[in-house]
Design a protein around this motif. Structure first.
Motif, mmCIF file in Angstrom:
data_model
loop_
_atom_site.group_PDB
_atom_site.id
_atom_site.type_symbol
_atom_site.label_atom_id
_atom_site.label_comp_id
_atom_site.label_asym_id
_atom_site.label_seq_id
_atom_site.Cartn_x
_atom_site.Cartn_y
_atom_site.Cartn_z
ATOM 1 N N UNK A 57 0.828 -1.213 0.000
ATOM 2 C CA UNK A 57 0.000 0.000 0.000
ATOM 3 C C UNK A 57 0.859 1.259 0.000
ATOM 4 N N UNK A 58 1.991 1.202 0.708
ATOM 5 C CA UNK A 58 2.876 2.374 0.829
ATOM 6 C C UNK A 58 3.862 2.488 -0.332
ATOM 7 N N UNK A 59 3.716 1.606 -1.343
ATOM 8 C CA UNK A 59 4.560 1.622 -2.546
ATOM 9 C C UNK A 59 6.018 1.241 -2.267
ATOM 10 N N UNK A 60 6.255 0.578 -1.135
ATOM 11 C CA UNK A 60 7.599 0.044 -0.878
ATOM 12 C C UNK A 60 7.808 -1.244 -1.664
ATOM 13 N N UNK A 61 6.712 -1.883 -2.036
ATOM 14 C CA UNK A 61 6.725 -3.064 -2.906
ATOM 15 C C UNK A 61 6.034 -2.683 -4.209
ATOM 16 N N UNK A 62 6.710 -2.885 -5.303
ATOM 17 C CA UNK A 62 6.138 -2.526 -6.610
ATOM 18 C C UNK A 62 5.303 -3.667 -7.186
ATOM 19 N N UNK A 63 5.796 -4.903 -7.013
ATOM 20 C CA UNK A 63 5.116 -6.061 -7.593
ATOM 21 C C UNK A 63 4.824 -7.073 -6.488
ATOM 22 N N UNK A 64 3.553 -7.396 -6.315
ATOM 23 C CA UNK A 64 3.142 -8.367 -5.309
ATOM 24 C C UNK A 64 2.602 -9.607 -6.015
ATOM 25 N N UNK A 65 3.259 -10.758 -5.766
ATOM 26 C CA UNK A 65 2.844 -12.028 -6.352
ATOM 27 C C UNK A 65 2.012 -12.778 -5.318
ATOM 28 N N UNK A 66 0.757 -13.048 -5.647
ATOM 29 C CA UNK A 66 -0.157 -13.580 -4.644
ATOM 30 C C UNK A 66 -0.973 -14.761 -5.155
ATOM 31 N N UNK A 67 -1.367 -15.617 -4.223
ATOM 32 C CA UNK A 67 -2.395 -16.616 -4.516
ATOM 33 C C UNK A 67 -3.748 -15.912 -4.433
ATOM 34 N N UNK A 68 -4.832 -16.669 -4.540
ATOM 35 C CA UNK A 68 -6.164 -16.055 -4.588
ATOM 36 C C UNK A 68 -6.641 -15.472 -3.264
ATOM 37 N N UNK A 69 -5.823 -15.549 -2.198
ATOM 38 C CA UNK A 69 -6.265 -14.925 -0.948
ATOM 39 C C UNK A 69 -6.354 -13.408 -1.090
ATOM 40 N N UNK A 70 -5.724 -12.857 -2.130
ATOM 41 C CA UNK A 70 -5.796 -11.410 -2.354
ATOM 42 C C UNK A 70 -6.916 -11.022 -3.307
ATOM 43 N N UNK A 71 -7.715 -11.999 -3.758
ATOM 44 C CA UNK A 71 -8.729 -11.682 -4.774
ATOM 45 C C UNK A 71 -9.981 -11.040 -4.193
ATOM 46 N N UNK A 72 -10.171 -11.153 -2.863
ATOM 47 C CA UNK A 72 -11.355 -10.543 -2.253
ATOM 48 C C UNK A 72 -10.984 -9.842 -0.960
ATOM 49 N N UNK A 73 -11.726 -8.779 -0.697
ATOM 50 C CA UNK A 73 -11.650 -8.148 0.615
ATOM 51 C C UNK A 73 -10.514 -7.179 0.840
ATOM 52 N N UNK A 74 -9.565 -7.070 -0.100
ATOM 53 C CA UNK A 74 -8.450 -6.150 0.093
ATOM 54 C C UNK A 74 -8.822 -4.761 -0.419
ATOM 55 N N UNK A 75 -8.740 -3.765 0.450
ATOM 56 C CA UNK A 75 -9.076 -2.399 0.073
ATOM 57 C C UNK A 75 -7.805 -1.625 -0.245
#
Length: 409
Positions: A292-310
């Motif tokens: 969120x703070x742009x310290x990470x440019x690319x985040x590789x994720x499984x589907x746990x990030x597909x819902x609920x993340x604001x």
């Protein structure tokens, strides 16, 4: 139309103003009055529609009317499919009640954190418990939680919870809840399986279905790029640099694949990390905060990030591999183009998933141009239809075995 139509307390209105809630969304207009009058609700609404506030606001208003007891008793139980969504719901309860003279005690019950601290908070007394089902059942098994005073039961993202084996867990949980309670049921889709599970919770609910006038999907620039599997990583690096994407969420098929490619991207000079269920809760929170703070440019994720993340400013979502479920495609690409901003969703297509992408296009009435990028080859191979192995009698896994494999038992 403002939130004044709901005749909320001045403390809630003050919190709404501070959190920049000015005009209620469609689901909030429909659901808040129903909950305030203590009716059961079955609501269908996509992620990003404002459904969390649609139940948090009226539940806080109802809690505020309760008489103050020496020791708080659990009045509200909210179940959510992921730790991240659980924590976000709990934060919404806290933010919306920040101006209450007697603030409700809110406890998050999730895996990945010490169970001892959660038990201590529960035993001290609390008004609201927001939980993932697995950890909650652990605490119930230990006989360390009293739900006999529960008045409000919320199931959020019910369709996603079914994927995690929740149907079997619900039978256990309902035995510990009082039969007289208000039931609030939220789901993005209402398949027959979801309807079956809803019928266990409530049979007299008011049904609310919100259909957006303009689909969020239509606001996302969708691209489909043909590429051989061995060229995907190099193509992704090329696209990020060429388009100057500052914040990229890439969906990977497995935890190991997410770890491996994040390591390779760091070696190539990118600020990149992986995000999945094997991380500790502290690591998950830190990784998301850095993204969120742009310290990470690319985040590789499984589907746990597909819902609920604001996260409101993701430039691009990439389907490195397509989701197994066609419904998850919409949830994935919905992570970008939020809060009125523009965003791009890119799907990498190879010979193994071309047919599956056609199903996604058919399901959502899409016709996305198939691109090829110079320098990144794609060799079309005609797929031969293969017959799957014949089922062996008596070898089918039981529901208990499946749950045990997922670590839910």
């Amino acid at each position: 139309m403002s939130f004044d139509i709901f005749n909320l307390s001045k403390e809630l209105n003050k919190a709404l103003e501070k959190n920049n809630y000015k005009i209620p969304t469609d689901i909030q207009k429909e659901v808040i009055p129903l909950i305030k009058t203590k009716q059961d609700v079955m609501a269908q609404a996509q992620t990003g529609s404002g459904k969390t506030a649609s139940f948090v606001i009226p539940l806080l208003e109802l809690l505020k009317q309760n008489k103050i007891e020496k020791k708080a008793k659990i009045k509200v139980l909210v179940l959510a499919p992921t730790r991240e969504l659980t924590l976000q719901i709990a934060d919404t309860f806290s933010n919306m009640s920040q101006f209450f003279t007697h603030k409700p005690s809110i406890v998050s019950v999730i895996g990945g954190e010490g169970i001892g601290d959660q038990l201590l908070k529960i035993q001290k007394g609390c008004d609201v418990v927001v939980a993932t089902s697995g950890r909650l059942l652990d605490i119930i098994d230990k006989k360390q939680i009293n739900l006999s005073n529960l008045e409000y039961f919320v199931l959020d993202e019910a369709d996603k919870m079914l994927d995690l084996g929740f149907k079997e867990e619900l039978d256990v949980l309902l035995k510990h809840l009082p039969t007289q309670r208000q039931n609030l049921f939220f789901s993005a889709t209402y398949s027959q399986k979801v309807i079956d599970i809803a019928s266990k919770v409530t049979t007299s609910a008011k049904k609310v279905e919100i259909k957006s006038k303009t689909s969020h999907v239509e606001e996302v620039i969708q691209r489909a790029i043909l590429v051989d599997k061995q060229n995907k990583s190099a193509l992704l690096r090329y696209l990020i640099k060429k388009n100057k994407f500052k914040s990229v969420l890439v969906f990977m098929p497995t935890k190991r694949a997410a770890d491996n490619i994040a390591y390779k991207f760091r070696k190539n000079g990118f600020s990149a990390e992986s995000f999945h269920g094997d991380l500790t809760q502290e690591e998950r929170i830190l990784t998301l905060d850095d993204f969120k703070d742009k310290k990470i440019r690319v985040l590789f994720s499984t589907d746990i990030a597909s819902r609920g993340l604001h996260i409101d400013d993701i430039d691009c979502v990439v389907n490195y591999d397509l989701p197994r479920s066609t419904e998850d495609y919409i949830h994935r690409i919905g992570r970008t183009a939020r809060a009125g901003k523009s965003g791009t969703a890119i799907s990498f297509l190879d010979n193994d998933n071309l047919a599956h992408f056609k199903l996604i296009e058919k399901r959502y009435k899409l016709d996305i141009k198939k691109e090829q990028i110079d320098g990144f080859d794609f060799t079309f191979k005609e797929q031969k239809k293969q017959k799957g192995p014949q089922p062996t009698k008596g070898k089918r896994k039981s529901k208990k075995d499946k749950l045990r494999e997922q670590g839910l038992k």
